[in-house]
Scaffold this motif. Structure first.
Motif, PDB file in Angstrom:
ATOM      1  N   MET A   1      40.532  -0.863 -11.371  1.00 22.67           N
ATOM      2  CA  MET A   1      39.429  -0.273 -12.308  1.00 22.67           C
ATOM      3  C   MET A   1      39.972  -0.807 -13.704  1.00 22.67           C
ATOM      4  O   MET A   1      39.173  -1.032 -14.507  1.00 22.67           O
ATOM      5  CB  MET A   1      39.404   0.986 -12.215  1.00 22.67           C
ATOM      6  N   ARG A   2      41.036  -0.719 -14.112  1.00 22.87           N
ATOM      7  CA  ARG A   2      41.485  -0.967 -15.311  1.00 22.87           C
ATOM      8  C   ARG A   2      41.301  -2.601 -15.582  1.00 22.87           C
ATOM      9  O   ARG A   2      40.896  -3.135 -16.800  1.00 22.87           O
ATOM     10  CB  ARG A   2      42.930  -0.563 -15.691  1.00 22.87           C
ATOM     11  N   GLU A   3      41.517  -3.330 -14.633  1.00 19.60           N
ATOM     12  CA  GLU A   3      41.435  -4.721 -14.463  1.00 19.60           C
ATOM     13  C   GLU A   3      40.002  -4.942 -15.137  1.00 19.60           C
ATOM     14  O   GLU A   3      39.778  -6.098 -15.914  1.00 19.60           O
ATOM     15  CB  GLU A   3      41.926  -5.394 -13.320  1.00 19.60           C
ATOM     16  N   ILE A   4      39.109  -4.500 -14.610  1.00 20.88           N
ATOM     17  CA  ILE A   4      37.711  -4.673 -14.521  1.00 20.88           C
ATOM     18  C   ILE A   4      37.271  -4.111 -16.165  1.00 20.88           C
ATOM     19  O   ILE A   4      36.709  -4.796 -16.694  1.00 20.88           O
ATOM     20  CB  ILE A   4      37.057  -4.036 -13.428  1.00 20.88           C
ATOM     21  N   ALA A   5      37.912  -3.032 -16.501  1.00 23.08           N
ATOM     22  CA  ALA A   5      37.621  -2.400 -17.765  1.00 23.08           C
ATOM     23  C   ALA A   5      38.295  -3.174 -18.827  1.00 23.08           C
ATOM     24  O   ALA A   5      37.615  -3.049 -20.190  1.00 23.08           O
ATOM     25  CB  ALA A   5      38.003  -0.965 -17.869  1.00 23.08           C
ATOM     26  N   ASP A   6      39.152  -3.675 -18.723  1.00 24.75           N
ATOM     27  CA  ASP A   6      39.950  -4.333 -19.907  1.00 24.75           C
ATOM     28  C   ASP A   6      40.824  -5.389 -19.282  1.00 24.75           C
ATOM     29  O   ASP A   6      42.273  -5.521 -19.459  1.00 24.75           O
ATOM     30  CB  ASP A   6      41.270  -3.315 -20.343  1.00 24.75           C
ATOM     31  N   PRO A   7      40.060  -6.648 -18.929  1.00 23.35           N
ATOM     32  CA  PRO A   7      40.568  -7.793 -18.301  1.00 23.35           C
ATOM     33  C   PRO A   7      41.844  -8.497 -19.309  1.00 23.35           C
ATOM     34  O   PRO A   7      42.730  -9.100 -18.795  1.00 23.35           O
ATOM     35  CB  PRO A   7      39.183  -8.650 -18.134  1.00 23.35           C
ATOM     36  N   GLU A   8      41.356  -8.422 -20.542  1.00 26.45           N
ATOM     37  CA  GLU A   8      42.429  -9.013 -21.467  1.00 26.45           C
ATOM     38  C   GLU A   8      43.530  -8.414 -21.953  1.00 26.45           C
ATOM     39  O   GLU A   8      44.568  -8.445 -22.607  1.00 26.45           O
ATOM     40  CB  GLU A   8      41.711  -9.053 -22.980  1.00 26.45           C
ATOM     41  N   ARG A   9      43.739  -6.956 -21.274  1.00 24.64           N
ATOM     42  CA  ARG A   9      44.639  -5.878 -21.339  1.00 24.64           C
ATOM     43  C   ARG A   9      45.138  -5.786 -22.829  1.00 24.64           C
ATOM     44  O   ARG A   9      46.234  -5.878 -23.531  1.00 24.64           O
ATOM     45  CB  ARG A   9      46.137  -6.738 -20.735  1.00 24.64           C
ATOM     46  N   LEU A  10      44.111  -5.608 -23.646  1.00 22.20           N
ATOM     47  CA  LEU A  10      44.047  -5.212 -24.983  1.00 22.20           C
ATOM     48  C   LEU A  10      44.710  -3.673 -25.360  1.00 22.20           C
ATOM     49  O   LEU A  10      45.571  -3.480 -26.287  1.00 22.20           O
ATOM     50  CB  LEU A  10      42.755  -5.219 -25.525  1.00 22.20           C
TER      51      LEU A  10
ATOM     52  N   THR B   1      29.598  11.873 -12.787  1.00 11.57           N
ATOM     53  CA  THR B   1      29.208  10.938 -11.545  1.00 11.57           C
ATOM     54  C   THR B   1      29.278   9.533 -11.752  1.00 11.57           C
ATOM     55  O   THR B   1      29.278   8.850 -10.662  1.00 11.57           O
ATOM     56  CB  THR B   1      27.711  11.353 -11.021  1.00 11.57           C
ATOM     57  N   HIS B   2      29.658   9.177 -12.825  1.00 12.23           N
ATOM     58  CA  HIS B   2      29.755   7.821 -13.256  1.00 12.23           C
ATOM     59  C   HIS B   2      31.244   7.454 -12.373  1.00 12.23           C
ATOM     60  O   HIS B   2      32.195   8.079 -12.351  1.00 12.23           O
ATOM     61  CB  HIS B   2      29.998   7.463 -14.508  1.00 12.23           C
ATOM     62  N   PRO B   3      31.278   6.238 -11.627  1.00 12.78           N
ATOM     63  CA  PRO B   3      32.389   5.621 -10.936  1.00 12.78           C
ATOM     64  C   PRO B   3      33.526   5.632 -11.722  1.00 12.78           C
ATOM     65  O   PRO B   3      34.795   5.880 -10.998  1.00 12.78           O
ATOM     66  CB  PRO B   3      31.774   4.328 -10.194  1.00 12.78           C
ATOM     67  N   GLU B   4      33.472   5.494 -13.124  1.00 12.80           N
ATOM     68  CA  GLU B   4      34.787   5.414 -13.703  1.00 12.80           C
ATOM     69  C   GLU B   4      35.210   6.647 -14.451  1.00 12.80           C
ATOM     70  O   GLU B   4      36.416   6.664 -14.908  1.00 12.80           O
ATOM     71  CB  GLU B   4      34.373   4.291 -14.792  1.00 12.80           C
ATOM     72  N   PHE B   5      34.242   7.472 -14.412  1.00 13.84           N
ATOM     73  CA  PHE B   5      34.659   8.887 -14.975  1.00 13.84           C
ATOM     74  C   PHE B   5      36.109   9.271 -14.813  1.00 13.84           C
ATOM     75  O   PHE B   5      36.908   9.756 -15.659  1.00 13.84           O
ATOM     76  CB  PHE B   5      33.737   9.932 -14.769  1.00 13.84           C
ATOM     77  N   TRP B   6      36.336   9.538 -13.642  1.00 12.70           N
ATOM     78  CA  TRP B   6      37.599  10.148 -13.376  1.00 12.70           C
ATOM     79  C   TRP B   6      38.776   9.187 -13.202  1.00 12.70           C
ATOM     80  O   TRP B   6      39.961   9.675 -13.025  1.00 12.70           O
ATOM     81  CB  TRP B   6      37.600  10.886 -11.844  1.00 12.70           C
ATOM     82  N   ALA B   7      38.539   8.126 -13.648  1.00 16.46           N
ATOM     83  CA  ALA B   7      39.736   7.216 -13.980  1.00 16.46           C
ATOM     84  C   ALA B   7      40.207   7.125 -15.517  1.00 16.46           C
ATOM     85  O   ALA B   7      41.238   7.255 -15.872  1.00 16.46           O
ATOM     86  CB  ALA B   7      39.620   5.609 -13.824  1.00 16.46           C
ATOM     87  N   VAL B   8      39.048   7.272 -16.559  1.00 13.78           N
ATOM     88  CA  VAL B   8      39.171   7.562 -17.730  1.00 13.78           C
ATOM     89  C   VAL B   8      39.864   8.909 -17.994  1.00 13.78           C
ATOM     90  O   VAL B   8      40.630   9.002 -18.774  1.00 13.78           O
ATOM     91  CB  VAL B   8      37.741   7.442 -18.461  1.00 13.78           C
ATOM     92  N   VAL B   9      39.366   9.990 -17.334  1.00 15.64           N
ATOM     93  CA  VAL B   9      39.929  11.447 -17.359  1.00 15.64           C
ATOM     94  C   VAL B   9      41.225  11.180 -16.807  1.00 15.64           C
ATOM     95  O   VAL B   9      41.614  10.976 -15.726  1.00 15.64           O
ATOM     96  CB  VAL B   9      39.009  12.451 -16.795  1.00 15.64           C
ATOM     97  N   GLY B  10      42.266  11.543 -17.508  1.00 16.79           N
ATOM     98  CA  GLY B  10      43.826  11.185 -17.197  1.00 16.79           C
ATOM     99  C   GLY B  10      44.045   9.830 -17.055  1.00 16.79           C
ATOM    100  O   GLY B  10      45.123   9.663 -16.688  1.00 16.79           O
TER     101      GLY B  10
ATOM    102  N   LEU C   1      43.432   4.105 -21.378  1.00 12.63           N
ATOM    103  CA  LEU C   1      43.696   2.733 -21.079  1.00 12.63           C
ATOM    104  C   LEU C   1      42.275   2.106 -20.515  1.00 12.63           C
ATOM    105  O   LEU C   1      42.462   0.781 -20.132  1.00 12.63           O
ATOM    106  CB  LEU C   1      44.813   2.425 -19.943  1.00 12.63           C
ATOM    107  N   PHE C   2      41.344   2.858 -20.671  1.00 11.64           N
ATOM    108  CA  PHE C   2      39.920   2.301 -20.354  1.00 11.64           C
ATOM    109  C   PHE C   2      38.946   2.019 -21.438  1.00 11.64           C
ATOM    110  O   PHE C   2      38.137   1.370 -21.288  1.00 11.64           O
ATOM    111  CB  PHE C   2      39.204   3.146 -19.592  1.00 11.64           C
ATOM    112  N   GLY C   3      39.215   2.776 -22.471  1.00  6.93           N
ATOM    113  CA  GLY C   3      38.473   2.175 -23.743  1.00  6.93           C
ATOM    114  C   GLY C   3      38.517   3.427 -24.823  1.00  6.93           C
ATOM    115  O   GLY C   3      39.549   4.447 -24.673  1.00  6.93           O
ATOM    116  N   ILE C   4      37.820   3.652 -25.886  1.00 10.96           N
ATOM    117  CA  ILE C   4      37.955   4.712 -27.040  1.00 10.96           C
ATOM    118  C   ILE C   4      37.242   5.787 -26.669  1.00 10.96           C
ATOM    119  O   ILE C   4      35.798   5.403 -26.772  1.00 10.96           O
ATOM    120  CB  ILE C   4      37.956   3.888 -28.205  1.00 10.96           C
ATOM    121  N   VAL C   5      37.640   7.003 -26.551  1.00 14.30           N
ATOM    122  CA  VAL C   5      36.752   8.158 -26.357  1.00 14.30           C
ATOM    123  C   VAL C   5      36.092   8.485 -27.538  1.00 14.30           C
ATOM    124  O   VAL C   5      36.811   8.980 -28.656  1.00 14.30           O
ATOM    125  CB  VAL C   5      37.214   9.199 -25.622  1.00 14.30           C
TER     126      VAL C   5
END
Ligand code: FAD
Length: 486
Positions: A465-474, A188-197, A201-205
């Motif tokens: 969403m990626r811009e917010i999760a990873d603004p530095e584009r690491l 139900t987290h707003p970012e979950f279905w962007a991280v899945v698939g 590019l959103f972080g380290i699982v």
């Protein structure tokens, strides 16, 4: 939840094709990355990869240290699972590659939910689950991918028509954001279905809570049916769809779509819950080591050889499928491709390209028929075709559709330019027909095709969403760069 570590089972070398640099963190982030950590990385189907600085951290603190070091050294980071995606989602030229091969612990099962570290492979998960009389809800055609890699590509199995994709079997994940913050997310987290698939590019699982389900035994009862034409393929899927637990069909693209359909159901069988009894013996006929068997295939891995192999396989299928249903172990049925380790080497050094198309139910037969004809017209026919049934998933960049998929393996060696031309033609036609492609198997889509396939809105949302999760584009990868996602 009970926990147990599993030492010595990292398989780092076989997973990623290298032995990673031993990693020791110190106080200050590294500004200059050590040359000894440089390794060659490639995707499963394409040995033409890139050199990267590769590290295998052991815990979250070391992960944070590596993220800080990448920043200090001015490098981007690619996350690396087992490198089992066909293209380049876990390859990044001169980047810093982080593999979770040493963060692969199985942490326990409670109430049908397994807790594992992101670097655990599907193999490690089923081997820990089966003795407890559970089987993972979703596995891919190979057991070698990591759980984090499975989440990032949102994989599916031969039960996709019932179970959907990997994200739907997750109860939660723990994600280390590029800024070092550790967050837990449920569906139900707003970012979950962007991280899945989300292609890493959103972080380290770091950890995942994955559904496993109780099984009556370690086996399935398999019904095989010889199939004379493409339309018979669809009939078989429709006929078994309501009752089968798994369905998959081999498609002979040289033979217009004929093949061999398999449906399987969980079975009360003599095959118990012992993982050691799930897989075929290490030697074929007590003589040939299984990991050498692909060499027998090599002389046939060309257009004429494969036409013959497909014809023989079809003939054998017709003869054998008239017999009664037979019992197979869950691992042998699900991971057929793992029973011939190294089979991809039979394609030679230039490797293979897999294209998997997903087409809505009402157009699938027409589109598959035309795609098979296109290959025959251009004289570049898939050596192996595999058909499955699917349903759509809630992932933001969802490749799955209410319909069918056809996966096709092409040699890269024969004529690379013609293969590219064929691939682009197939992509244009499939996307214009409302179909989709899968990032784990993509090596050719253009950003415009990708946008058309998902709709401009979904792609823009993903990027935002990626811009917010990873603004530095690491975080990045060669795939992300090609598709303008990072
Ligand atoms: C023989 C074969 C059969 C296959 N059969 C199927 C099938 O039946 N169904 C199916 O769906 N797929 C199938 N696949 C594809 C495979 O399941 C997926 O590509 C899977 O994602 C590979 O996982 P991996 O661990 O190797 O990840 P990689 O390929 O190394 O990476 C995949 C993605 O995960 C990201 N990633 C890796 N680790 C992390 C992490 N810790 N945190 C966040 N992101 C991370 C990477 O950056 C990358 O974007 C098959 C592949 C092969 C080679």
């Amino acid at each position: 939840m009970e926990a147990h570590g599993r030492d010595g089972d990292h398989q780092a070398t076989s997973r990623v094709g290298f032995t990673a640099h031993p990693f020791v963190s110190s106080g200050e982030p590294m500004r200059v990355l050590p040359a000894e950590s440089v390794r060659w990385l490639s995707g499963f189907g394409n040995p033409a990869g890139s050199a990267a600085y590769v590290f295998e951290p052991r815990n979250v603190e070391e992960l944070r240290y590596l993220l800080a070091s990448a920043r200090a050294a001015g490098k981007q980071v690619v996350l690396r699972g087992s490198g089992r995606s066909y293209g380049a989602p876990s390859v990044l030229s001169e980047g810093l590659a982080i593999s979770l091969a040493k963060m692969n612990r199985f942490l326990g099962i409670e109430d049908g939910i397994a807790l594992v570290e992101g670097g655990a492979t599907l193999s490690e998960l089923w081997r820990a689950s089966l003795p407890r009389q559970y089987w993972p809800e979703i596995v891919s055609g190979t057991a070698l991918p990591t759980v984090a890699g499975a989440i990032s590509m949102n994989i599916h199995g031969k039960n996709a028509f019932k179970a959907g994709t990997y994200g739907e079997q997750l109860v939660g994940i723990e994600l280390l954001r590029p800024n070092g913050e550790l967050v837990r997310m449920s569906p139900t987290h707003p970012e979950f279905w962007a991280v899945v698939g989300g292609a890493g590019l959103f972080g380290i699982v770091v950890r995942a809570w994955v559904r496993v389900h109780a099984v009556p035994s370690g086996g399935v009862q398999v019904h095989a049916r010889s199939i004379k034409s493409l339309s018979e393929q669809f009939e078989a899927f429709r006929e078994f769809g309501a009752s089968a637990d798994y369905m998959v069909s081999w498609v002979d693209c040289f033979g217009g779509g004929r093949g061999l359909f398999h449906a399987a159901n969980y079975a009360e069988t003599k095959i118990g819950f012992d993982p050691a009894k799930q897989l075929p013996a290490g030697r074929i006929g007590k003589v040939m080591p299984r990991d050498q068997a692909w060499k027998l295939l090599k002389p046939f891995t060309n257009k004429f050889g494969m036409r013959t192999v497909n014809a023989v396989k079809y003939g054998l299928g017709r003869a054998l499928s008239s017999s009664k249903p037979h019992v197979e172990s869950l691992a042998a049925f699900n991971f057929l491709l793992d029973s011939m380790p190294g089979w991809e080497q039979s394609y030679g050094e230039s490797g293979l390209m897999q294209i998997q198309i997903f087409v809505p139910e009402d157009r699938a037969e027409l589109v598959f028929g035309e795609v098979i004809e296109m290959q025959n017209r251009m004289g570049l026919v898939s050596f192996l075709g595999v058909m499955k049934k699917h349903k759509s998933s809630p992932a933001l960049l969802d490749y799955s559709v209410d319909g069918y998929s056809l996966a096709m393996d092409f040699p890269r060696s024969s004529d690379p330019r013609l293969l590219q031309e064929l691939g682009i033609k197939i992509a244009d036609f499939v996307i214009a027909s409302g179909g989709k492609f899968y990032l784990a198997k993509d090596d050719l889509l253009t950003p415009a095709q990708f946008e058309k396939m998902h709709g401009i809105e979904a792609v823009q949302r993903f990027k935002l969403m990626r811009e917010i999760a990873d603004p530095e584009r690491l975080l990045s990868s060669e795939l992300a760069k090609r598709l303008n996602l990072a």
